[in-house]
Design an enzyme around this catalytic site. Structure first.
Site, short mmCIF file in Angstrom:
data_model
loop_
_atom_site.label_atom_id
_atom_site.label_comp_id
_atom_site.label_asym_id
_atom_site.label_seq_id
_atom_site.Cartn_x
_atom_site.Cartn_y
_atom_site.Cartn_z
N LYS A 165 46.44 47.77 44.27
CA LYS A 165 45.41 46.91 44.27
C LYS A 165 46.31 45.42 43.90
O LYS A 165 46.96 45.42 42.78
CB LYS A 165 44.42 46.98 43.35
CG LYS A 165 43.45 48.11 43.73
CD LYS A 165 42.33 48.25 42.56
CE LYS A 165 41.13 47.43 42.59
NZ LYS A 165 39.98 47.55 41.68
N LEU A 166 46.05 44.55 44.76
CA LEU A 166 46.66 43.06 44.73
C LEU A 166 45.67 42.12 44.78
O LEU A 166 44.69 42.38 45.40
CB LEU A 166 47.59 42.83 45.62
CG LEU A 166 48.98 43.75 45.78
CD1 LEU A 166 49.51 43.79 46.94
CD2 LEU A 166 49.80 43.53 44.69
#
Length: 288
Positions: A113-114
């Protein structure tokens, strides 16, 4: 409900493997799980430690997070488990990538997750080239979504998720589900390599509308999924209609998915606020 009747993938949002077990038992299946620093901070074992007045060192906290996702991964080996990097407004793309590479090594079914920020999307552009799978979180605008699509062109379907947070749009008087409709419309022009993951689902109505719109994935907390399961996991029928309860619909923007991703305005106050909240919850565990 038999899994084969459902086109949308169902994920649980949380950081407690016991909840994973519970919803698998309740629903009869589970396609994935999304985790983040806030959910890690609410894990019962983390809460017990904090209640004793203890905090984690950074290596201890990463090892704790690793243990959580490894346990979850073992429960859904054929599913996806999203693991979130630590990212505040000063974190560079290279720093996110360094974390992402480490987290990606924890389990074979990770999505990293970015944030849907400039540095987060820059990190994603390189991550997919390295073969990593990513989940672009805290998405609140079609410009962010178009940039994610453009930056990750060439990725395989399933390699890139994008997570619009519908509940947080609702919180400021905007119809989060209209954003999902707009995003799905925009992506219909593309090759389908980015999958839309409806996130920050607050209640059954959000879940049903996401199913109705044809979101690729939905992630919701245990309580929402359990309520749906107890009703027999119904699908929206012909008479179904979503009531936004006076929330303002968001306008559609016909953006060029082939444009250079850096040409889009990626700023959004909710993205910044979301990053601040996640880092605050993480830092609390470190005693900062």
């Amino acid at each position: 409900m038999p899994r084969k009747e459902l086109n949308t993938k169902i994920f649980i949002d949380g950081g407690d493997p016991d909840e994973t077990r519970a919803i698998i038992k309740s629903l009869g299946f589970l396609d994935g799980q999304t985790t983040n620093p806030s959910f890690v901070s609410k894990n019962p074992r983390a809460q017990e430690k904090m209640d004793r007045g203890e905090t984690f060192t950074e290596p201890e906290l990463l090892e704790f997070y690793k243990g959580i996702v490894q346990e979850i991964s073992s429960l859904i080996p054929d599913g996806s488990v999203s693991i979130e990097v630590y990212a505040d407004e000063n974190t560079t793309a290279e720093e996110m990538l360094e974390q992402g590479r480490t987290m990606n090594s924890w389990i074979p079914n990770a999505h990293i997750k970015l944030p849907s920020s400039k540095e987060g999307i820059r990190a994603a552009e390189q991550a997919v080239k390295e073969g990593m799978r990513v989940n672009m979180t805290l998405c609140f605008s079609l410009k962010q979504a178009a940039a994610v699509y453009s930056a990750t062109r060439g990725a395989k379907r399933g390699q890139v998720f994008i997570s619009p947070f519908v509940g947080r749009l609702d919180d400021r008087g905007e119809d989060g589900m209209s954003f999902i409709a707009n995003l799905l419309k925009l992506y219909k022009k593309g090759d389908g390599h980015v999958m839309v993951l409806t996130a920050s689902v607050r209640h059954d109505a959000h879940l049903m509308e996401a199913l109705h719109l044809g979101s690729d994935i939905i992630t919701a907390k245990l309580e929402t999924l359990d309520e749906w399961a107890k009703k027999g996991s119904p699908l929206p029928g012909e008479a179904y209609a979503y009531d936004p309860h006076g929330l303002k619909p968001l306008p559609y923007e016909d953006l060029d998915l082939e444009a250079d991703w850096t040409s889009f305005d990626l700023s959004h106050p909710l993205t910044t606020q979301g990053m601040e909240k996640f880092t605050k919850d993480w830092n609390k565990l470190l005693g900062k």
